[in-house]
Design a protein around this motif. Sequence first.
Motif, PDB file in Angstrom:
ATOM      1  N   GLY A 142       0.839  -1.199   0.000  1.00  0.00           N
ATOM      2  CA  GLY A 142       0.000   0.000   0.000  1.00  0.00           C
ATOM      3  C   GLY A 142       0.868   1.240   0.000  1.00  0.00           C
ATOM      4  O   GLY A 142       1.797   1.336   0.807  1.00  0.00           O
ATOM      5  N   SER A 145       4.881   1.383   0.289  1.00  0.00           N
ATOM      6  CA  SER A 145       5.682   1.472   1.518  1.00  0.00           C
ATOM      7  C   SER A 145       5.549   0.198   2.333  1.00  0.00           C
ATOM      8  O   SER A 145       4.435  -0.296   2.535  1.00  0.00           O
ATOM      9  CB  SER A 145       5.217   2.671   2.346  1.00  0.00           C
ATOM     10  N   ILE A 146       6.691  -0.322   2.837  1.00  0.00           N
ATOM     11  CA  ILE A 146       6.577  -1.460   3.746  1.00  0.00           C
ATOM     12  C   ILE A 146       6.135  -1.004   5.136  1.00  0.00           C
ATOM     13  O   ILE A 146       6.035  -1.805   6.055  1.00  0.00           O
ATOM     14  CB  ILE A 146       7.873  -2.317   3.858  1.00  0.00           C
ATOM     15  N   GLY A 147       5.840   0.277   5.266  1.00  0.00           N
ATOM     16  CA  GLY A 147       5.226   0.788   6.492  1.00  0.00           C
ATOM     17  C   GLY A 147       3.713   0.693   6.469  1.00  0.00           C
ATOM     18  O   GLY A 147       3.059   1.002   7.464  1.00  0.00           O
ATOM     19  N   ALA A 148       3.136   0.275   5.341  1.00  0.00           N
ATOM     20  CA  ALA A 148       1.679   0.093   5.276  1.00  0.00           C
ATOM     21  C   ALA A 148       1.328  -1.298   5.810  1.00  0.00           C
ATOM     22  O   ALA A 148       2.150  -2.215   5.754  1.00  0.00           O
ATOM     23  CB  ALA A 148       1.190   0.241   3.843  1.00  0.00           C
ATOM     24  N   TYR A 149       0.116  -1.442   6.349  1.00  0.00           N
ATOM     25  CA  TYR A 149      -0.371  -2.786   6.653  1.00  0.00           C
ATOM     26  C   TYR A 149      -0.407  -3.575   5.356  1.00  0.00           C
ATOM     27  O   TYR A 149      -0.745  -3.036   4.300  1.00  0.00           O
ATOM     28  CB  TYR A 149      -1.809  -2.737   7.188  1.00  0.00           C
ATOM     29  N   CYS A 375      -1.559  -7.851  10.372  1.00  0.00           N
ATOM     30  CA  CYS A 375      -0.685  -8.510   9.398  1.00  0.00           C
ATOM     31  C   CYS A 375       0.638  -8.900  10.042  1.00  0.00           C
ATOM     32  O   CYS A 375       1.028  -8.331  11.055  1.00  0.00           O
ATOM     33  CB  CYS A 375      -0.433  -7.616   8.184  1.00  0.00           C
ATOM     34  N   PRO A 377       4.745  -8.893  10.243  1.00  0.00           N
ATOM     35  CA  PRO A 377       5.643  -7.772   9.948  1.00  0.00           C
ATOM     36  C   PRO A 377       6.064  -7.763   8.479  1.00  0.00           C
ATOM     37  O   PRO A 377       6.504  -8.792   7.956  1.00  0.00           O
ATOM     38  CB  PRO A 377       6.848  -8.019  10.866  1.00  0.00           C
ATOM     39  N   ALA A 378       5.929  -6.604   7.836  1.00  0.00           N
ATOM     40  CA  ALA A 378       6.220  -6.504   6.404  1.00  0.00           C
ATOM     41  C   ALA A 378       7.688  -6.798   6.073  1.00  0.00           C
ATOM     42  O   ALA A 378       7.964  -7.472   5.071  1.00  0.00           O
ATOM     43  CB  ALA A 378       5.787  -5.141   5.882  1.00  0.00           C
ATOM     44  N   PRO A 379       8.669  -6.334   6.886  1.00  0.00           N
ATOM     45  CA  PRO A 379      10.055  -6.682   6.545  1.00  0.00           C
ATOM     46  C   PRO A 379      10.284  -8.198   6.568  1.00  0.00           C
ATOM     47  O   PRO A 379      11.025  -8.729   5.730  1.00  0.00           O
ATOM     48  CB  PRO A 379      10.875  -5.974   7.632  1.00  0.00           C
TER      49      PRO A 379
ATOM     50  N   ASP B  96      -4.325   3.417   8.130  1.00  0.00           N
ATOM     51  CA  ASP B  96      -3.134   2.936   7.429  1.00  0.00           C
ATOM     52  C   ASP B  96      -2.549   4.104   6.642  1.00  0.00           C
ATOM     53  O   ASP B  96      -2.775   4.268   5.445  1.00  0.00           O
ATOM     54  CB  ASP B  96      -3.567   1.796   6.502  1.00  0.00           C
ATOM     55  N   HIS B  98       0.443   5.224   5.472  1.00  0.00           N
ATOM     56  CA  HIS B  98       1.281   5.131   4.271  1.00  0.00           C
ATOM     57  C   HIS B  98       0.471   4.685   3.060  1.00  0.00           C
ATOM     58  O   HIS B  98       0.706   5.145   1.948  1.00  0.00           O
ATOM     59  CB  HIS B  98       2.457   4.180   4.506  1.00  0.00           C
ATOM     60  N   SER B 339       2.580   2.426  14.840  1.00  0.00           N
ATOM     61  CA  SER B 339       1.675   2.430  13.682  1.00  0.00           C
ATOM     62  C   SER B 339       0.895   3.720  13.497  1.00  0.00           C
ATOM     63  O   SER B 339       0.348   3.950  12.416  1.00  0.00           O
ATOM     64  CB  SER B 339       0.672   1.278  13.798  1.00  0.00           C
ATOM     65  N   GLY B 344       3.079   6.470  11.488  1.00  0.00           N
ATOM     66  CA  GLY B 344       2.197   5.576  10.714  1.00  0.00           C
ATOM     67  C   GLY B 344       2.886   4.353  10.149  1.00  0.00           C
ATOM     68  O   GLY B 344       2.529   3.870   9.083  1.00  0.00           O
ATOM     69  N   GLU B 345       3.872   3.821  10.883  1.00  0.00           N
ATOM     70  CA  GLU B 345       4.623   2.666  10.377  1.00  0.00           C
ATOM     71  C   GLU B 345       3.942   1.362  10.794  1.00  0.00           C
ATOM     72  O   GLU B 345       4.468   0.589  11.596  1.00  0.00           O
ATOM     73  CB  GLU B 345       6.073   2.726  10.888  1.00  0.00           C
ATOM     74  N   CYS B 346       2.797   1.092  10.221  1.00  0.00           N
ATOM     75  CA  CYS B 346       1.994  -0.073  10.611  1.00  0.00           C
ATOM     76  C   CYS B 346       2.679  -1.388  10.262  1.00  0.00           C
ATOM     77  O   CYS B 346       2.601  -2.364  11.008  1.00  0.00           O
ATOM     78  CB  CYS B 346       0.650  -0.036   9.906  1.00  0.00           C
ATOM     79  N   GLY B 347       3.334  -1.426   9.082  1.00  0.00           N
ATOM     80  CA  GLY B 347       3.889  -2.679   8.577  1.00  0.00           C
ATOM     81  C   GLY B 347       5.000  -3.252   9.440  1.00  0.00           C
ATOM     82  O   GLY B 347       5.267  -4.447   9.393  1.00  0.00           O
ATOM     83  N   PHE B 348       5.639  -2.396  10.235  1.00  0.00           N
ATOM     84  CA  PHE B 348       6.768  -2.862  11.051  1.00  0.00           C
ATOM     85  C   PHE B 348       6.330  -3.592  12.315  1.00  0.00           C
ATOM     86  O   PHE B 348       7.136  -4.257  12.957  1.00  0.00           O
ATOM     87  CB  PHE B 348       7.689  -1.691  11.407  1.00  0.00           C
ATOM     88  N   ARG B 349       5.076  -3.433  12.685  1.00  0.00           N
ATOM     89  CA  ARG B 349       4.542  -4.106  13.884  1.00  0.00           C
ATOM     90  C   ARG B 349       5.415  -3.842  15.107  1.00  0.00           C
ATOM     91  O   ARG B 349       5.842  -4.772  15.791  1.00  0.00           O
ATOM     92  CB  ARG B 349       4.354  -5.615  13.656  1.00  0.00           C
TER      93      ARG B 349
END
Lengths: 522, 522
Positions: A142, A145-149, A375, A377-379, B96, B98, B339, B344-349
């Motif tokens: 999204g 960015s890997i910062g998106a869910y 979700c 973790p994206a990384p 979300d 990003h 997040s 807003g860094e949701c993906g990093f959990r």
Amino acid sequence: MSQHTKRSVCARNRTVFLSFFTSNTPLCPTASSTRTASALPLRGKVLTVDTMNANVKKVDYAVRGPIVQRAVQIEKELKEGVKKPFEEVIKANIGDAHAMGQRPITFFRQVIALCTYPQLLDDNKFPEDAKNRARRILQSCGGNSIGAYTTSQGIDCVRHDVASYIQRRDGGIPSDPDNIYLTTGASDGIVTILKLLTAGEGRTRTGVMISIPQYPLYSASIAELGAVQINYYLNEEKCWSLDISELQRSLHAAREHCNPRVLCIINPGNPTGQVQSRQCIEDVIRFAAKENLFLMADEVYQDNVYAEGCEFHSFKKVLFEMGPEYSSKVELASFHSTSKCYMGECGFRGGYMEVINMDPEVKAQLTKLVSVRLCPPAPGQALMDLVVNSPQPGEPSYQTFMKERTAVLSALAEKAKLTEEILNTVPGISCNPVQGAMYSFPRITLPERAINEAKAKGQAPDMFYCMKLLEESGICLVPGSGFGQREGTYHFRMTILPPTDKLKIMLNKLKEFHQKFTQQYS
Amino acid sequence: MSQHTKRSVCARNRTVFLSFFTSNTPLCPTASSTRTASALPLRGKVLTVDTMNANVKKVDYAVRGPIVQRAVQIEKELKEGVKKPFEEVIKANIGDAHAMGQRPITFFRQVIALCTYPQLLDDNKFPEDAKNRARRILQSCGGNSIGAYTTSQGIDCVRHDVASYIQRRDGGIPSDPDNIYLTTGASDGIVTILKLLTAGEGRTRTGVMISIPQYPLYSASIAELGAVQINYYLNEEKCWSLDISELQRSLHAAREHCNPRVLCIINPGNPTGQVQSRQCIEDVIRFAAKENLFLMADEVYQDNVYAEGCEFHSFKKVLFEMGPEYSSKVELASFHSTSKCYMGECGFRGGYMEVINMDPEVKAQLTKLVSVRLCPPAPGQALMDLVVNSPQPGEPSYQTFMKERTAVLSALAEKAKLTEEILNTVPGISCNPVQGAMYSFPRITLPERAINEAKAKGQAPDMFYCMKLLEESGICLVPGSGFGQREGTYHFRMTILPPTDKLKIMLNKLKEFHQKFTQQYS
């Protein structure tokens, strides 16, 4: 307003009354009667060991248990200058490759850095294949960015890559991206599937068959979920192999008191280091089919096979090669991770599971369940993508990647052999070949006096042994009792991860210690 | 061998017998008697919706429910060229940032890239303060790699930085790093604490007080754990504020059928956008103390406060300012995350929790419990570190960081105001001020005919409304029924995250739709 006050006072009295029964701290009637109207009611804590979740109390996780806590303390003491008979603590208690000095795979870290800070895509220092992988992953995120869910099941293109990998690995047997769920490490997937399967009460409660010895995530999750643990013993005399007759015995006994529904297999084995033969896997699948068991295959060590004549066979592949009678029926979940194999990227908490023959309605429930945690973790998802979609011949990073990968796996193979060889030179230690995974699980003979002293201290004898080993030599291992073992036998789990030099030193220290310990208690 | 075969046959017969009772698919006796000895027993799946974990079935999570699934489908259709009355789906269903186009904070991403690929530490393009942060984090990691497992409670230096941040934020009230647990997003921490607190059976079962409307992670976790949900209603007429008399009413009623032990507060509010006054927080703490309740404070929007006269007050700070009578007694867990806010860094959990006045034995149990999952993702931990240890005046990255941070927060403040203003121009929509967080939760008046049509379809009326909105305009919102609301009232939750231009378009489309919808069903 006066009504409000009145209501509050009523409620407070009720609380005092209730807390008398629910809290552990007894009320003191004198104090209670002398305090003023505005004071708080005397009370204990809301949350105490007596009023907390009883299942959580039953949870045990030896890999990070008391031995490790003591090891951390000793490290602090060393830093503070406390004198010890050793200079450093060697932690061979956990499969944590990077902590033991293994270097990350360059390509993987390049791509993750590019995904994290896309300005680097303009940097000439990064190879094109790394940039392409990063662009592709970002395009699936999204807002790029890997910062998106991500979607709860995991990034679309990663799930597709995982499916392609499985298909290649399994000689073309198809894999459907819709059956792939990315996870927060393999542990997360395993707990999620166990959770779905746990139902019933009393004699109808779900029973989960696990090997003994086992990886304690299983016993811990079973305890937490309040499911019933069913032990089947691996055959130490036959190199920790699995006997179907033992599965049958164990299942038979369990049916008297619960509803066995799940059979868990770890292959290559943790803590045993055993690699299952194709024949054994076929037999297990036949058994699961016949006995109506859901199969969980923990295959996180699939690249860690060292012994000659041993090969990794996935449960999925064998299942499908057994023909539609099996492949259309047996329910299977298989787990993989970024934490083991040659990459050892434990900190990223990447993983996936593939579910086969799962009821579509249950799958919808699974998707709903994982969506509550939003979700993985994206990384970690991105890293999982690289593991299943690594550099290919002709790509600029291929040679370096292969060199790094081979170096890690050959070193592990060498250390597996070394460990077995040195341990078997010690009278009173007997070690099966480390065919795969990252551990040896040798049996140790303990003198009667040591066993009695341990029991007098309320300790498992191998815990007593490992604790002494830690205090005297700085070596941190996990006692066999943390994984389960046949009554009256004693073991420890030791990783083969320390660098070869350090491993040799460690093994020789261990040898010395064992001899001294045996002498001391004989 | 013949004995083995005999045993297997016995067991198979037992399976057939058992599966007759446990599986949902009835056995066909004819088929059973005609199949050959080697064939598999006829059977249904091991895992069906009828035999799965009943608590999981009760879980609901509207933020990623049917509306969002349909939105994803529509996006696919648009890509395939299917004609729609709109060009794109605007997802205002989830916080979300990003995904809605917000750019990551440069400094944060630089440090994470440096941690991931430490070769970049030699690169002149990266500022010194970013490099220093990365070096410090890496030095705290096993083998200096974020690919190593961290301690289960989280990286030492990160927990220290979190404690210092809390202490600064709360005007010097001390924070102990031993009370900090890093988590996989705030959700993970919230579920873990609820898990510890869930005990008892029937009338002694743990009751958890949650606001209505609430963020559905709470109701979902309560369902999954089999705890009892206790609703207290926020006062929509008073800008979604919390009335102590309503807490009292709700607790009083709940004590008839369960053991209320936990009070959950979300401040700033999700989905309400309300910011609690200091007075209100004091009253809540006094109530929790009086009624013997464990307090859970979800404070993930602590930097998202926009309205004039509003300010964020942490529960911890207010608790300690109330003096030792409270600060030494009331058990509190507070949650934060990477997040939300300006990052807003949701993906990093990433996330943390601080536990106050937790019984030391329970804390030991908590530490044990989190160790089973090994550790939260290391990149998320590193990111959490940067959030609590951001660039300081005089450091090279300070100005850019402040510019980026301020830009995000001012834009959000502007969009909060815009949302309230435009929505309130629509007859039949009434929207409280968005004082903080990232959402508006306006009330909508639905015509009787629409309500009846929805009910005939078995849909909640606001679900019917939101589904129609999605199909006709591409706007994806979450119906109020997913968060809870007073019987007979209808709402939706809309994030304020789309870029200002897009937000304006969306709000105007929504206005048009609402007018058309009202006309159509009047």
